[in-house]
Write an enzyme that holds these catalytic residues in place. Structure first.
Site, mmCIF file in Angstrom:
data_model
loop_
_atom_site.group_PDB
_atom_site.id
_atom_site.type_symbol
_atom_site.label_atom_id
_atom_site.label_comp_id
_atom_site.label_asym_id
_atom_site.label_seq_id
_atom_site.Cartn_x
_atom_site.Cartn_y
_atom_site.Cartn_z
ATOM 1 N N GLY A 215 53.354 45.977 29.730
ATOM 2 C CA GLY A 215 54.291 46.648 28.839
ATOM 3 C C GLY A 215 55.727 46.595 29.305
ATOM 4 O O GLY A 215 56.645 46.938 28.574
ATOM 5 N N THR A 217 57.144 48.502 31.601
ATOM 6 C CA THR A 217 57.718 49.835 31.840
ATOM 7 C C THR A 217 57.787 50.207 33.322
ATOM 8 O O THR A 217 58.076 51.350 33.655
ATOM 9 C CB THR A 217 56.894 50.915 31.103
ATOM 10 O OG1 THR A 217 55.545 50.881 31.582
ATOM 11 C CG2 THR A 217 56.907 50.679 29.600
ATOM 12 N N SER A 282 54.842 56.874 29.075
ATOM 13 C CA SER A 282 55.224 55.555 28.555
ATOM 14 C C SER A 282 54.203 54.974 27.589
ATOM 15 O O SER A 282 54.230 53.771 27.327
ATOM 16 C CB SER A 282 55.387 54.588 29.736
ATOM 17 O OG SER A 282 54.138 54.463 30.428
ATOM 18 N N GLU A 284 53.770 54.578 24.573
ATOM 19 C CA GLU A 284 54.206 53.754 23.448
ATOM 20 C C GLU A 284 54.325 52.282 23.836
ATOM 21 O O GLU A 284 54.196 51.401 22.982
ATOM 22 C CB GLU A 284 55.574 54.221 22.956
ATOM 23 C CG GLU A 284 55.600 55.602 22.369
ATOM 24 C CD GLU A 284 57.026 56.054 22.162
ATOM 25 O OE1 GLU A 284 57.496 55.970 21.014
ATOM 26 O OE2 GLU A 284 57.669 56.464 23.134
ATOM 27 N N GLU A 346 48.596 46.038 41.588
ATOM 28 C CA GLU A 346 49.953 45.755 41.112
ATOM 29 C C GLU A 346 50.254 44.268 40.947
ATOM 30 O O GLU A 346 51.338 43.787 41.314
ATOM 31 C CB GLU A 346 50.982 46.416 42.029
ATOM 32 C CG GLU A 346 50.809 47.934 42.099
ATOM 33 C CD GLU A 346 51.969 48.651 42.770
ATOM 34 O OE1 GLU A 346 53.043 48.036 42.937
ATOM 35 O OE2 GLU A 346 51.803 49.823 43.128
ATOM 36 N N GLY A 347 49.299 43.533 40.418
ATOM 37 C CA GLY A 347 49.531 42.123 40.109
ATOM 38 C C GLY A 347 49.540 41.197 41.295
ATOM 39 O O GLY A 347 49.952 40.042 41.181
ATOM 40 N N TYR A 556 57.342 66.085 39.722
ATOM 41 C CA TYR A 556 58.156 65.023 39.121
ATOM 42 C C TYR A 556 59.619 65.454 39.172
ATOM 43 O O TYR A 556 59.968 66.534 38.701
ATOM 44 C CB TYR A 556 57.716 64.862 37.663
ATOM 45 C CG TYR A 556 57.972 63.524 37.033
ATOM 46 C CD1 TYR A 556 56.961 62.577 36.936
ATOM 47 C CD2 TYR A 556 59.212 63.213 36.496
ATOM 48 C CE1 TYR A 556 57.183 61.346 36.323
ATOM 49 C CE2 TYR A 556 59.445 61.987 35.896
ATOM 50 C CZ TYR A 556 58.433 61.061 35.805
ATOM 51 O OH TYR A 556 58.657 59.841 35.203
#
Length: 636
Positions: A215, A217, A282, A284, A346-347, A556
Site C-alpha cells: 500500500g 504507507t 491506514s 484505506e 519486511e520484504g 502512540y
C-alpha cells in the site's frame, strides 16, 4: 468458470471443503460458486486453475495511483486541509465526514501552538517534473524475458517515483523539495501467485533486486531504495493481487491475495456477511501483505486480535522456493512457527502472495462512547483496570490533554444554536460543577461491537469501572468523532509543511507500571532536545494509549515543531526523534509496536533482540536469499 481436473477430482493439497465458496470476478462483481468436496488444504491459485492470469478485482486504489492519490503527500488528491479565502480551516472533498466542513477554531489553535502565521507559507512542488527523476536502468535480458511472460510493467517516471518512498517525514519533505535519489528502475504488476514466482525466478536468473510494494504507507523507510544498489531495482507492486479466493463459512476462514487493501477486504467480506475486524489507521491504503510483513495491529484488536492472531496460513515466494505449511489448522506443534519468520520480515525474505485469515460474522450491533477523566493518571489507571478485568471493548483509546485540545480544535462549525447550547451545558457541567480543569483533563474514546444485549451489558461494566476512577460519560458523538478523526489526522502533516511545521508520529509498547513515566519522560526529552537544537518555538508533543494488553499497553506519540530559522530542519528533526526513541528504550519501551523497523530503526535491533537473536535473523536471510535478491536492507 470451469474447474481444473485436480479440483474436480477433489485431490491434491489444493482441494477445499464443501463448506467453502469460490469467489471469482465477473465484470467486476463477485460471484459465489460451490467447491467440490475434498480434503482440507490450501486452495490452488486461480492462475493455475485457469491456465492463464486471472483478472484482478476492481479495487479502490487504481493501478496508476497518481490518478487518485497524492504523489508527495498523504491520501486522496481531493482530500486535504486548507485555509480558505476567509482564513478559516476546512477539509476538502466528500470522502470523509469532515469533508466540506469549516473548522472555526483550528487557525487560532495552530497559531497559538506553533507560533505559525498564514502570511509565511513555504513552497513545494505542485507537480512532478519527470526531468528531475533518475533514468530507468533495466537489465535488457531481464526485460526481454519479462515481456515474454506478459506480466504488466512500467518504466514511467511517475509510476517509479510513487513506489520509491513511504510516508516518513524525510521522504515526503524530499519529494516536496524536488529531491530524488535512488528509485525503482521498473514497476511490475503480478496478478497472481504464479506471476510472482516467474518474477522472482527472473530476478534470480539476471541478478536483480526486488522490493515488494503493497500500500505504500510505510513509516519506517522500508520502501526507500538503497542508494548504493547498482543492480536493476524492481518494484513488485501486489495491488493487482486483490481478490478473495474463497470463503470457508464452516471454519470461518478466507483465503485472500496479499495485495488487497483493508477497505476493499472489509467491503468484499461484508457482501458475504463477514469481516476480519482488522482496522489499522491506514486501512484505506495499506495491504494485507503489508500487515503480515510488518506484524501490524488494528484499532479493534481487543476483540479481533493483532495480525499474528488472525493469520491461519501464509504462502510466500522466496529465492529458494515457496514457503507454506501442509495444512490449515488453528495451531501446530512442529518446531518454531515458520509464520513468525515471515511476519515482520519486511520484504527481506520474499513476497507474501496469499493469506488465509480468520473471519467473523459482521457484528449485529455497534456503539460508540467516551469518558472524560480529571487527569491522565486517572485515565491510565482506568484502562489498566479494564485490561485486568479483561473487559476491554473493541477499541479503547485514551488521549492526553494536549491531544484533547488538538481534537477540539478540529471540531467543525456547529450546525445549530441548540447544538451549541448543549455543548455549552456539557462543558459547564464538567468544568464548573464537577471541577475538571480543562487544561488537565483527558478523554477516552470507546467502541463496542457484537450482540446488542451483550454490548449494552459490556458498556455498563466499562462505565462502572470508569466511575471508580472519577470518569464521566461524555457521549456517543465524541466517541465516534474521535474514532473517525483517526483517518484524517494524517492529512494534517501536509498542511503543516505548507506553514513551516514538521511533524511525525511514532509508537511503542510498554509495561503498565512504566506507562506514566515513559509518557512524561519522552515529552520532557523532546522539549529539552528542541531547545538545545535551536527550535525557536515550543514543540507540540502529545500521546495516547491506543491498545491495551494484560501486561502493558501501546503508546502512540505525535510530535511537531515550527522550523522557521532552522537551515536543515529534517536533520534537526531526526536528531530529536532519535533522542525520543532512546528515551523510550531507556524507560522500558519497545523499539516498535506495529510500525516495524525498516531502515529507520534498525540501529537498535541488536539492543532489542540481542546479538544472538540478530544472528538468527541473519542466518535465515542467508539461507533463504543468499544472493540478496530482496535487497531493501530493512531490519539487518
Amino acid at each position: 468458470m470451469a474447474a481444473s481436473a485436480e479440483e474436480a477430482a477433489g485431490s491434491g493439497p489444493g482441494s477445499p471443503s464443501s463448506a467453502r465458496r469460490r469467489l471469482s470476478v465477473i465484470s467486476g462483481h463477485l460471484r459465489g460458486s460451490p467447491w467440490a468436496p475434498g480434503r482440507e488444504g490450501p486452495s490452488p491459485s486461480p492462475c493455475k486453475a485457469q491456465g492463464a492470469p486471472a483478472a484482478p478485482a476492481s479495487g479502490s486504489i487504481p493501478k496508476k495511483r497518481q490518478e487518485l492519490l497524492k504523489w508527495n503527500g498523504w491520501g486522496y488528491n481531493d482530500s486535504k486541509f486548507i485555509f480558505n479565502k476567509k482564513g478559516q480551516a476546512e477539509f476538502t472533498g466528500r470522502r470523509y465526514r469532515l469533508g466540506g466542513m469549516v473548522l472555526p477554531t483550528f487557525k487560532e489553535w495552530i497559531e497559538k501552538t506553533f507560533g505559525a502565521s498564514l502570511e509565511h507559507k513555504s513552497t513545494s512542488r505542485a507537480s512532478l517534473n519527470v526531468n528531475d527523476v533518475p533514468p530507468s536502468v533495466v537489465n535488457e535480458e531481464f526485460l526481454r524475458d519479462l515481456i515474454a511472460t506478459k506480466i504488466s510493467y512500467s518504466q514511467d517516471a511517475e509510476d517509479r517515483v510513487f513506489r520509491g518512498h513511504g510516508h516518513c517525514l524525510h521522504e515526503i519533505f524530499a519529494l516536496r523539495e524536488g529531491i530524488f535519489r535512488r528509485i525503482p528502475d521498473i514497476v511490475v504488476w503480478p496478478v497472481c501467485h504464479e506471476d510472482v514466482v516467474k518474477i522472482v525466478e527472473l530476478a534470480c536468473k539476471h541478478s536483480l533486486c526486488i522490493i515488494p510494494f503493497g500500500g505504500g504507507t510505510s513509516v519506517s523507510s522500508a520502501l526507500e531504495c538503497p542508494e548504493e544498489e547498482k543492480r536493476t531495482i524492481v518494484s513488485l507492486d501486489t495491488s493487482q493481487m486483490n481478490r478473495i479466493l474463497w470463503i470457508d463459512e464452516k471454519n470461518l476462514t478466507a483465503c485472500v491475495e496479499a495485495g488487497i487493501v483493508g477497505q476493499d477486504l472489509e467491503k468484499q467480506l461484508a457482501e458475504s456477511g463477514f469481516c476480519t475486524g482488522h482496522e489499522p489507521d491506514s486501512m484505506e491504503f495499506s495491504s494485507l501483505g503489508g500487515w503480515v510483513a510488518t506484524r501490524a495491529s488494528g484499532m479493534k484488536k481487543n476483540i479481533y486480535g493483532n495480525i499474528e492472531d488472525l493469520v491461519i496460513h501464509i504462502k510466500m515466494v522466496t529465492p529458494r522456493g515457496i514457503v507454506e505449511k501442509n495444512c490449515q489448522v488453528p495451531r501446530m506443534s512442529t518446531g518454531p512457527d515458520i509464520h513468525h519468520f515471515i511476519m515482520g520480515s519486511e520484504g527481506t525474505l520474499g513476497v507474501v502472495t496469499e493469506v488465509t485469515i480468520k473471519i467473523r460474522p459482521v457484528p449485529e450491533y455497534q456503539k460508540y462512547g467516551s469518558v472524560v477523566f480529571p487527569n491522565f493518571e486517572r485515565g491510565v489507571a482506568c484502562l489498566r483496570e479494564v485490561a485486568k478485568q479483561r473487559c476491554a471493548p473493541a477499541s479503547i483509546r485514551l488521549v492526553d490533554n494536549a491531544q484533547f485540545q488538538f481534537g477540539h480544535a478540529l471540531k467543525p462549525q456547529v450546525a445549530s444554536i441548540f447544538t451549541s447550547f448543549l455543548d455549552g451545558l456539557k462543558k459547564f457541567y464538567i468544568t464548573k460543577f464537577k471541577g475538571f480543569d480543562p487544561n488537565v483533563l483527558c478523554v477516552a474514546t470507546l467502541l463496542f461491537e457484537g450482540d446488542r444485549e451483550k454490548v449494552l451489558q459490556h458498556e455498563k461494566q466499562v462505565y462502572d469501572i470508569a466511575t471508580k476512577f472519577g470518569g464521566l460519560a461524555a457521549g456517543e458523538d465524541n466517541g465516534q468523532r474521535g474514532y473517525m478523526l483517526t483517518f484524517v489526522i494524517a492529512y494534517l502533516r501536509d498542511l503543516g509543511l505548507d506553514y513551516y511545521i514538521i511533524g511525525e508520529s511514532f509508537e511503542t509498547s510498554v509495561p503498565w507500571d512504566r506507562v506514566l513515566d515513559l509518557c512524561r519522560n519522552v515529552k520532557e526529552r523532546i522539549a529539552r532536545e528542541c531547545k538545545e537544537k535551536g527550535v525557536q518555538f515550543a514543540p507540540f508533543s502529545t500521546c495516547r494509549v491506543t491498545q491495551t494488553y494484560d501486561a502493558g499497553a501501546c503508546v502512540y506519540f505525535y510530535f511537531a515543531f515550527n522550523y522557521r530559522g532552522i537551515s536543515d530542519p529534517i536533520h534537526v528533526y531526526e536528531q530529536i526523534e532519535r533522542a525520543a526513541r532512546e528515551e523510550i528504550l531507556a524507560n522500558g519501551g519497545s523499539l516498535s509496536h506495529h510500525h516495524g523497523v525498516g531502515k529507520l530503526r534498525k540501529r537498535w535491533m541488536k539492543e532489542s533482540i540481542s546479538d544472538v537473536g540478530l544472528g538468527m535473523l541473519r542466518s535465515v536471510k542467508e539461507y533463504v536469499d543468499p544472493n540478496n535478491i530482496f535487497g531493501n536492507k530493512n531490519l539487518l
